[in-house]
Every structure is written in C-alpha cells, then in structure tokens.
Scaffold this active site. Structure first.
Site, short mmCIF file in Angstrom:
data_model
loop_
_atom_site.label_atom_id
_atom_site.label_comp_id
_atom_site.label_asym_id
_atom_site.label_seq_id
_atom_site.Cartn_x
_atom_site.Cartn_y
_atom_site.Cartn_z
N ASP A 175 8.09 -1.40 8.89
CA ASP A 175 8.15 0.04 8.36
C ASP A 175 7.17 0.93 9.55
OD1 ASP A 175 6.59 -1.20 6.79
OD2 ASP A 175 6.61 0.52 5.62
N GLU A 227 6.50 -1.80 3.98
CA GLU A 227 5.06 -2.07 3.39
C GLU A 227 4.23 -0.85 2.99
OE1 GLU A 227 1.14 -2.36 3.04
OE2 GLU A 227 1.96 -1.63 5.00
N GLU A 228 4.59 0.19 3.89
CA GLU A 228 3.82 1.37 3.78
C GLU A 228 3.87 1.95 2.25
OE1 GLU A 228 1.22 1.88 5.46
OE2 GLU A 228 2.06 1.15 7.71
N ARG A 266 -10.71 -14.73 5.77
CA ARG A 266 -11.76 -15.40 5.06
C ARG A 266 -10.97 -15.93 3.92
NH1 ARG A 266 -13.41 -12.94 0.69
NH2 ARG A 266 -15.65 -12.80 1.25
N HIS A 285 -2.99 4.75 11.14
CA HIS A 285 -2.37 5.97 10.66
C HIS A 285 -2.64 7.17 11.10
CE1 HIS A 285 -1.24 3.78 6.37
NE2 HIS A 285 -1.33 2.82 7.62
#
Ligand code: NI
Length: 406
Positions: A91, A149-150, A189, A376
């Site tokens: 998206d 996702e956003e 990580r 963004h």
C-alpha cells in the site's frame, strides 16, 4: 541426527549474483510502474492485478483477493524441505508527491512514500528467480503480498484467511527499504526490532461558562492540561528505566472563544513500547490518571484505547540466518547494523507472533543523489540499486533456510 530433508544443492553464489544483477532493469521498471499508480489500504487492486499477471506469465501458482486485495503465490522447489514465507506490503500513503521524476505518482494525493513499491518489486524479482531455479533450493516458498500496512493492518486478516497454512509455513522473512540507513547496509537484530503501537482518544467533559466567572464552571482546558502533564509520568515514573516506551499526546482541541470557558476538551495520542509484557499496562495507567484527575475536578470523561499492532519481535535463529546471509551478500566495509531498533510500528508483528521469523531493514539512502528524505516525506525516494540487493538477500535466505545444516 536423522535428516528430514536432503542437503540442498549448493548454489553457485557468484552466478546467483550475476543472474540477479541482470534483473535490475526489470526490477526498476516494475517498481516505477507501481510507483506511478499508488493505491491506499485495501484498495490495491491495480497493484494486485499487476502482481497476478506477472505470476501467471511466469507459471507461478497464486491466489488473489485474499483479505480483499492480498495475493499469495507458492513456488515448490524440486526438493523436499521446509516452507519459508516472504512478506511484501503493497500500500501507498495519502501524500501528494513532490518529486519531479519521470515516474512520479499519477494519482492526486497518493504516493508510495514508504518504499512499498520497492518491496513488491523485490518480492516479484525473488519469485521470478526462484521459479526459474526450482532445482537450486529445497522446500517451498510462499509469497505474501499484503494490503494495508500503513493504516488498519492487512496482516491479521491475511493470517485469519489462512495464508500461513496449506502448506504450513515454518518461517517468515520480510524487509523494509530503509532511508535511515546508508545504501547497502542491513539492519537486523534478534528480539524486538519495532515497537507496539497503541492509540487513544479521550473526551473530557466539564461545564462551560463565562470566562470571567470560573467558579460557576468546570474548566475542561485546565483539567485536560493536568492530564497531559500527568501522562508524562507514565514513562518517567512507572515503566522500568530499561524498558523503552513513549506516550505522546498528539492532539489537544478545546475552546471556541477567548472569554468562554470550554466545556469539552479532546485529546488523542499514541503509545509505543518494545516489551510485550507491557501490553495493557500503559492503557490502564492512562485510564487511572485521567479518571483520577477528572474526579478531583468533578469532570467526566470518555476514553477509547486500542492496540493497533503488537511489537515486531524477531526469532533468534531466524535473525541469525538473515544476519549470516547478509554478512555474505553485503560489502564488508558497509556492514550490518545491529543497533537498528525504532519506535515505529509494523503489522509484520502479527506474522512473527504466528511463526518464527525475521524482519529487517535494507539501507537505501544515497545522500549524494538526494535520496535520503525520511519515510512518509513528499520527497521520499530511494536508491533503486537496493532492489537487486533485496532479491539476492531473499534468494540466499531461501537457499539457506532449505538447508539441513542452516
Ligand atoms: Ni513502510
């Protein structure tokens, strides 16, 4: 130890790199095609159509319209082995693009300002390569092209739709193109990588009146101001100092005129933390603080508190797999960045709760070219040479995951 599946045929890794470098032009073309037609959460129809058309061309089994606009593709190798999923979000964002490039967004007010266009291109390139080399790895790879996702999150509905079953997924990986890291570095990580995201909206109800006669009122501005100040004590006084957390009040709306005492104040904000044990505790504390302050002033309140995403927590073995692959793939002078945690959130967390996996950052910033705007931002763009690096990392993770001696 009894082998559950055979040792994978060894890939000629210098040839893998060369083959993937040869895909770069296609990768850039796919990325730019998607970049020009950005689509918001659960509206990724053209993007899904483009993905499905390529998968069909390449003879890859796939299903569409999963959780509205999601696509899942499956590539079985010629050898038995485990099932690895690769996740790519699709998206875009409600941002007007400010870049003057030939491939700029053609949709008013919409933009791929987070790099998800690149994620789709990398996953497509990986699928293309693996479909051409089914004898070069063991097991099965499942590609999860995920919507939304956003905003509200497409990962959870995709899991509920059964994308991690049939065949059952044994591990999952995903990457985010990352302008906070220099091009060609990898941030990986074990343990928490990104924070839990929780949100709240609160309305404080007092009693309005004349600005000169406060004794006849319950001033919602004063009550809400005390709330904002008191919320600062949650992180500083009640969370263990070694547990990182954030409480941010992002909105404070109240009042209509300079000589009127406001009857209502509206606050909203976001909460972030890494330690999954904190789930529920900060929200409870916010409720207690608001309740106590309101009661002491005779005000009432209405609080809405919800979790958007849990923290992104990488499995130790999967993080080590990605780390060791990255150590082979990236230039030794660039290196791996273990200190890459961010308080940003991601709904990859739902996949990582369901199966062991690893989410990682692929550095994409190239300041010399001006490709280092933050995610963004209306001028966000990234160095596209990151695309073939992403494919090489994924292909080699697939090869390593399928190996008995991984
Ligand atoms: Ni993103």
């Amino acid at each position: 130890m009894v082998s559950t599946f055979p040792i994978a045929p060894t890939l000629d890794l210098s040839k893998v790199r060369l083959d993937i470098r040869n895909l770069q032009r296609d990768l850039v073309q796919w990325r730019r095609q998607i970049h020009q037609q950005p689509e918001l959460a659960f509206d990724e129809r053209q993007t899904a159509t483009l993905i499905a058309a390529k998968l069909t061309d390449w003879g890859i089994d796939h299903q569409t319209e999963i959780a509205k606009t999601g696509v899942v593709a499956t590539i079985a190798s010629s050898n038995p082995g485990p099932v690895l999923a690769i996740r790519a979000d699709m998206d875009a964002l409600p941002i007007q693009e400010a870049n003057d490039v030939p491939y700029r967004s053609q949709q008013e007010g919409k933009m791929h300002a987070c790099g998800h266009d690149g994620h789709v291109a990398i996953a497509l390139g990986t699928a293309y390569y693996l479909a051409q080399h089914r004898d070069a790895f063991c097991g099965t790879v499942k590609f999860i092209f995920q919507p939304a996702e956003e905003s509200v999150g497409g990962a959870k509905p995709m899991i509920e739709a059964g994308v991690l079953q049939n065949p059952d997924v044994d591990g999952i990986i995903g990457l985010h193109i990352w302008n906070n890291l220099p091009l060609g570095t990898v941030g990986v990580r074990s343990g928490p990588l990104m924070a839990a995201v929780e949100c709240f909206r609160c309305t404080i109800l007092g009693k309005g009146g004349h600005g000169a006669m406060p004794d006849q009122t319950i001033d919602a501005v004063v009550v809400a101001s005390q709330v904002v100040n008191a919320l600062q004590t949650i992180v500083s006084r009640t969370i263990k100092p070694l547990d990182a957390a954030v409480v941010t009040v992002g909105e404070f709306h109240a009042g209509t005129a300079l000589n009127v005492i406001a009857d209502t104040a509206r606050l909203s904000g976001t909460v972030r933390y890494f330690n999954a044990d904190l789930e529920g505790t900060i929200g409870d504390r916010i409720n207690t603080i608001i309740g106590g302050i309101c009661q002491s002033h005779g005000a009432t309140y209405d609080l809405n508190y919800w979790q958007l995403y849990p923290p992104v927590i990488n499995d130790t073995a999967m993080a080590e797999l990605v780390r060791s692959v990255a150590a082979d793939v990236i230039e030794p002078d660039l290196g791996i960045v273990p200190d890459c945690q961010t308080m940003g959130g991601e709904d990859m967390s739902f996949f990582l709760q369901a199966v062991p996996g690893c989410y990682f950052f692929l550095g994409s910033a190239n300041p010399a070219q001006g490709w280092d705007y933050p995610h963004h931002h209306p001028q966000f763009d990234f160095d596209e040479s990151v695309l073939c690096m992403g494919v090489e990392l994924f292909v080699r993770c697939v090869e390593r995951f399928g190996r008995e001696d991984r």
